[in-house]
Design an enzyme around this catalytic site. Structure first.
Site, mmCIF file in Angstrom:
data_model
loop_
_atom_site.group_PDB
_atom_site.id
_atom_site.type_symbol
_atom_site.label_atom_id
_atom_site.label_comp_id
_atom_site.label_asym_id
_atom_site.label_seq_id
_atom_site.Cartn_x
_atom_site.Cartn_y
_atom_site.Cartn_z
ATOM 1 N N GLY A 157 32.307 -47.622 -4.562
ATOM 2 C CA GLY A 157 32.571 -48.477 -3.702
ATOM 3 C C GLY A 157 33.591 -48.273 -2.859
ATOM 4 O O GLY A 157 33.903 -49.026 -2.658
ATOM 5 N N GLU A 164 25.404 -44.582 -8.673
ATOM 6 C CA GLU A 164 25.449 -44.874 -10.028
ATOM 7 C C GLU A 164 24.518 -44.923 -11.242
ATOM 8 O O GLU A 164 24.986 -45.038 -12.207
ATOM 9 C CB GLU A 164 25.723 -46.445 -9.446
ATOM 10 C CG GLU A 164 26.835 -47.336 -9.283
ATOM 11 C CD GLU A 164 26.854 -46.527 -7.346
ATOM 12 O OE1 GLU A 164 27.965 -47.100 -6.911
ATOM 13 O OE2 GLU A 164 25.252 -46.295 -6.884
ATOM 14 N N GLY A 211 34.610 -47.189 -7.144
ATOM 15 C CA GLY A 211 35.376 -47.628 -8.126
ATOM 16 C C GLY A 211 36.757 -47.197 -9.657
ATOM 17 O O GLY A 211 35.860 -46.374 -9.712
ATOM 18 N N ASP A 236 26.126 -51.467 -6.230
ATOM 19 C CA ASP A 236 26.173 -52.530 -6.297
ATOM 20 C C ASP A 236 27.432 -52.652 -4.919
ATOM 21 O O ASP A 236 26.708 -52.325 -3.793
ATOM 22 C CB ASP A 236 26.939 -53.071 -7.291
ATOM 23 C CG ASP A 236 28.799 -51.567 -7.489
ATOM 24 O OD1 ASP A 236 28.557 -51.088 -7.360
ATOM 25 O OD2 ASP A 236 29.842 -52.542 -8.284
#
Length: 348
Positions: free
Chosen positions: A117, A140, A68, A148
């Site tokens: 992501g 992360e 992301g 996530d």
């Protein structure tokens, strides 16, 4: 806007519709606009009878997607109120779930770097192709955040404690290990990918694969499983670290040192999320949980500090708060899992 500036390119070649993540200078990092563009394309093609499959690739030479747009999240956490990131995650996680349920073959070419992501936009697909260049990770905890985009669901279903190891350390794996962990289905040499993509214009996916698919090179995790399973089965991060340090294997000690460099709070929340994800009934439930965690983690100082240290200043010397594992309380962890009430993601 010219083609070179459009962050997601779309085209149809014969029976195959193609999406290209097109931010090569940012290693195709996904932002909110890109999520919307991918989702709109999937809507159009879902109801187009001339489209038999959807293929996603990344522009440039380095990989599919580095994750992301973490700089935007950092700026929102530092200077904003978190609402922009929450809106981005809401749409991104909905897209992750949609990819997993898409009624046509969704072919992800996981060539080169596929992280964060990038895993979310590929590894939920029905046809996931890795190459000798694949480097796949959920990194992360290195930036004070928690896996996530459905990453906890995917990793929770890896054999033994391999998923726990990958979630906590953020270690990158190649093609063979991605297949072992259930993050990919098929191996093709990078040189064979263009021919495979061309064949999809006229052939079903299984036919295009059958003449090209090869056995992947051996990975590294199978040989490491004895100490990974023994150490990462512990109930707390402190006990995992203690077991790794006591194990005697050089790689186990290196894993302990890696964990001790990560955000203590992120590590403890990640372990709790991974253990919880094993007991959930669906990807949608895991994404709902991840949304709660992400929205709370947005307000933690470690996210801003981790992105600063790893991505902005690149000094690789984050000052975590709390600084040590024993300073993170059970209450610190639990608050990440409390219902958001009307702000819940609500996928499940």
């Amino acid at each position: 806007m010219t083609g070179s500036e459009t962050p997601v390119l779309r085209r149809v070649e014969g029976r195959a519709a193609h999406l290209v993540l097109n931010r090569p200078r940012a290693l195709n990092a996904i932002d909110h606009e890109m999520v919307r563009l991918v989702d709109a394309a999937l809507t159009d093609w879902e109801h187009d009878d001339s489209v038999a499959s959807v293929v996603i690739t990344g522009a440039g030479e380095r990989g599919l997607c580095a994750g992301g747009d973490i700089r935007a999240v950092h700026d929102d956490a530092r200077d904003g109120d978190g609402s922009a990131s929450a809106a981005f995650w809401r749409d991104e996680y909905h897209l992750n779930a949609r990819i997993a349920r898409y009624p046509k073959p969704y072919v992800a070419i996981m060539d080169g770097i596929v992280m964060g992501g990038g895993v979310g936009i590929s590894a939920h697909g029905s046809v996931r192709v890795v190459t000798e260049r694949s480097r796949i990770a959920m990194p992360e905890t290195a930036i004070g955040f928690v896996p996530d985009v459905g990453g906890t669901w995917l990793l929770a279903h890896a054999p033994g404690e391999l998923g726990t190891y990958l979630a906590l350390t953020g270690a990158a794996i190649g093609a063979g290990d991605a297949l072992l962990c259930g993050l990919a289905d098929h191996y093709l040499p990078t040189s064979d990918v263009p021919g495979f993509l061309a064949a999809l214009a006229t052939s079903p996916v299984r036919d295009a694969l059958s003449t090209r698919e090869q056995a992947a090179p051996d990975g590294e995790l199978a040989a490491m499983r004895p100490w990974i399973d023994a150490c990462f089965a512990a109930d707390t991060v402190e006990e995992i670290v203690a077991r790794l340090l006591d194990h005697g294997d050089t790689e186990a000690k290196e894993a302990a040192e890696l964990l001790l460099s990560r955000s203590p709070l992120a590590l403890k929340v990640t372990l709790a999320a991974m253990r919880s994800a094993r007991g959930l009934g669906s990807l949608e439930e895991a994404l709902d949980q991840e949304y709660r965690v992400s929205c709370v983690a947005m307000g933690n100082p470690d996210l801003v500090e981790g992105v600063r240290a790893q991505i902005i200043d690149k000094d690789r010397r984050p000052r975590w708060q709390p600084a040590h594992l024993d300073e993170v309380t059970d209450a610190d962890v639990r608050r990440h899992f409390v219902s958001l009430g009307e702000r819940e993601l609500g996928l499940a």
